[in-house]
Design an enzyme around this catalytic site. Structure first.
Site, PDB file in Angstrom:
ATOM      1  N   ASP A  82      98.010  51.644  80.118  1.00  0.00           N
ATOM      2  CA  ASP A  82      96.565  51.596  79.854  1.00  0.00           C
ATOM      3  C   ASP A  82      96.250  50.759  78.622  1.00  0.00           C
ATOM      4  OD1 ASP A  82      97.753  53.611  78.148  1.00  0.00           O
ATOM      5  OD2 ASP A  82      95.737  54.310  77.669  1.00  0.00           O
ATOM      6  N   GLU A 177      98.054  56.446  77.223  1.00  0.00           N
ATOM      7  CA  GLU A 177      98.484  56.614  75.835  1.00  0.00           C
ATOM      8  C   GLU A 177      97.303  56.522  74.881  1.00  0.00           C
ATOM      9  OE1 GLU A 177      99.894  55.206  71.812  1.00  0.00           O
ATOM     10  OE2 GLU A 177      98.560  54.202  73.198  1.00  0.00           O
TER      11      GLU A 177
END
Ligand SMILES: [Zn+2]
Length: 431
Positions: A82, A177
């Site tokens: 991400d 994350e």
């Protein structure tokens, strides 16, 4: 034409994988699936073993061991798919500035966005190298697609060169994350590694093994709401005034993020919401030293207690949630993962550095959960905004370091315990 590290990087950054803190799903956004599925296909095409993408968006794979030596630890390498929700990430248009001439880089789609080496000393040192930027309207997403491209290139190289001796290597690409749930649903037994590294740092040579320890706090102030016209008679207690008093009582000069640096921690009011009857203030507390973190918590609690005593008609509560802990508290007990990373950095001709990170990494949580996980540099800089850049040669250096690292574990890591393996993974037959 062979698939280069740069080609991989450019392919991955074009996929919008922004995460969001507002979703209950894992991954938090569908874009992350697009990259995860692409990586799964690419891993299979490279000949990686055990490629599995689970329902929560954790992509795992194996590079089988090439060494017969018993007791070589299983090393995992991790990167997150991400990118941060802080800035637009839709339609990233990466631009490669070949042999960059050292002049400020004006981003073409918004010419006010200038990456100026006078402002960023780490950029100045990359003169003559190939720099990748976004075009001005988006972030680049080198955080952490640089790490992904490095790990994919490592896998490709190792699978094509069985003469390089290494133990079993596990690869892990995880979602979310940036919204602090990167390892929430990662099953460490399924990962099956004794030791791990995240490829999610910036400057060449950095081996990060100290992070903040982090708590969050919520202070709820319940006042007494009455009609303002007869507030004096009716005994109004305005929660907003009490909230303001609490914030003023926290000194800004030495324990707020704006005024601290290096190893100084802080108490940071991050959100205030409410009205006369009820006001809620959210805080984050940070320190590298756990005792200092606890002292900061006690200080906040003490201020709340003092205010409660001074205004008994209000109700003031202060609750804490543990977020993550300094991985150094565990790694200090056995520095082998750090020392071998230092050796790997030296093997590529750099001198290792270990700044204490003013934040956390997925490795903070993993280390606390029993899997020692320092963070290694990946060659991206100034992430989460339009002025992010990555240096191709630094990504190459990181790849070379990882190649050295997995071989060093085979040569010098035998006997290291780390996180114990379940039998199944330990008995994994080599291919
Ligand atoms: Zn990152």
């Amino acid at each position: 034409m062979p698939d280069t590290l740069l080609a991989r990087f450019l392919r991955y950054v074009k996929i919008n994988t922004v995460s969001t803190p507002e979703a209950a799903t894992s991954p938090s956004t569908p874009g992350q699936w697009v990259l995860l599925r692409l990586l799964a296909d690419e891993l299979r095409a490279l000949g990686a073993a055990d490629v599995s993408l689970d329902d929560n968006g954790y992509l795992l794979a194996t590079v089988p061991a090439t060494s017969d030596k018993p007791g070589v630890p299983v090393v995992a390498l991790l990167a997150h798919v991400d990118t941060a929700p802080d800035f637009n990430s839709d339609q990233v248009k990466p631009i490669v500035h070949r042999k960059w001439n050292g002049k400020p880089i004006v981003l073409p789609d918004d010419k006010r966005q200038v990456i100026d080496p006078a402002r960023f000393p780490t950029l100045a040192s990359a003169k003559g190298h190939d720099i990748v930027t976004a075009s001005g309207l988006t972030l680049l997403g080198g955080d952490d697609k640089a790490g992904i491209a490095i790990i994919m290139s490592l896998a490709a190289h190792l699978l094509a060169h069985p003469e390089l001796k290494h133990g079993l290597i596990r690869l892990c690409f995880n979602p979310d994350e940036e919204v602090a749930s990167g390892v929430d649903k990662l099953n460490l037994d399924t990962l099956g590694a004794n030791v791990a590294y995240t490829l999610d740092g910036d400057n060449p040579g950095e081996v990060v093994w100290e992070t903040f320890s982090a708590d969050s706090a919520v202070v709820t102030i319940e006042g007494v709401s009455t009609h303002p016209g007869d507030a004096k008679k009716s005994g109004m207690v305005n929660a907003l005034h009490l909230a303001a008093r609490l914030l003023v009582a926290l000194p800004r000069d030495n324990i707020s993020p704006e005024t601290t640096d290096l190893r100084e921690g802080y108490i940071h009011p991050s959100r205030l919401e409410g009205g006369v009857d009820r006001t809620v203030i959210k805080f984050i507390l940070r320190d590298h030293d756990l005792a200092e973190l606890r002292a900061k918590g006690a200080r906040l609690k003490g201020l709340c207690a003092g205010m409660q005593a001074a205004e008994p008609r209000a109700k003031i509560t202060c609750t804490f949630v543990e977020q993550y802990r300094n991985m150094g508290d565990w790694l200090k007990k056995d520095m082998t993962p750090v020392n071998l990373a230092y050796d790997a950095v030296r093997a590529i001709g750099l001198e290792p550095t270990s700044p204490a990170t003013r934040g956390g990494t997925d490795g903070s949580r993993l280390t606390e959960m029993g899997l020692p996980t320092p963070n290694l540099f990946a060659g991206y800089h100034n992430p989460h905004g339009p002025l992010e850049w990555a240096v191709v040669q630094e990504m190459e250096q990181s790849l070379q370091m990882c190649l050295a690292l997995v071989q060093l574990w085979e040569q010098k890591g035998v006997g290291y315990k780390g996180r114990p393996l379940k039998k199944r993974r330990a008995a994994q037959p080599r291919k």
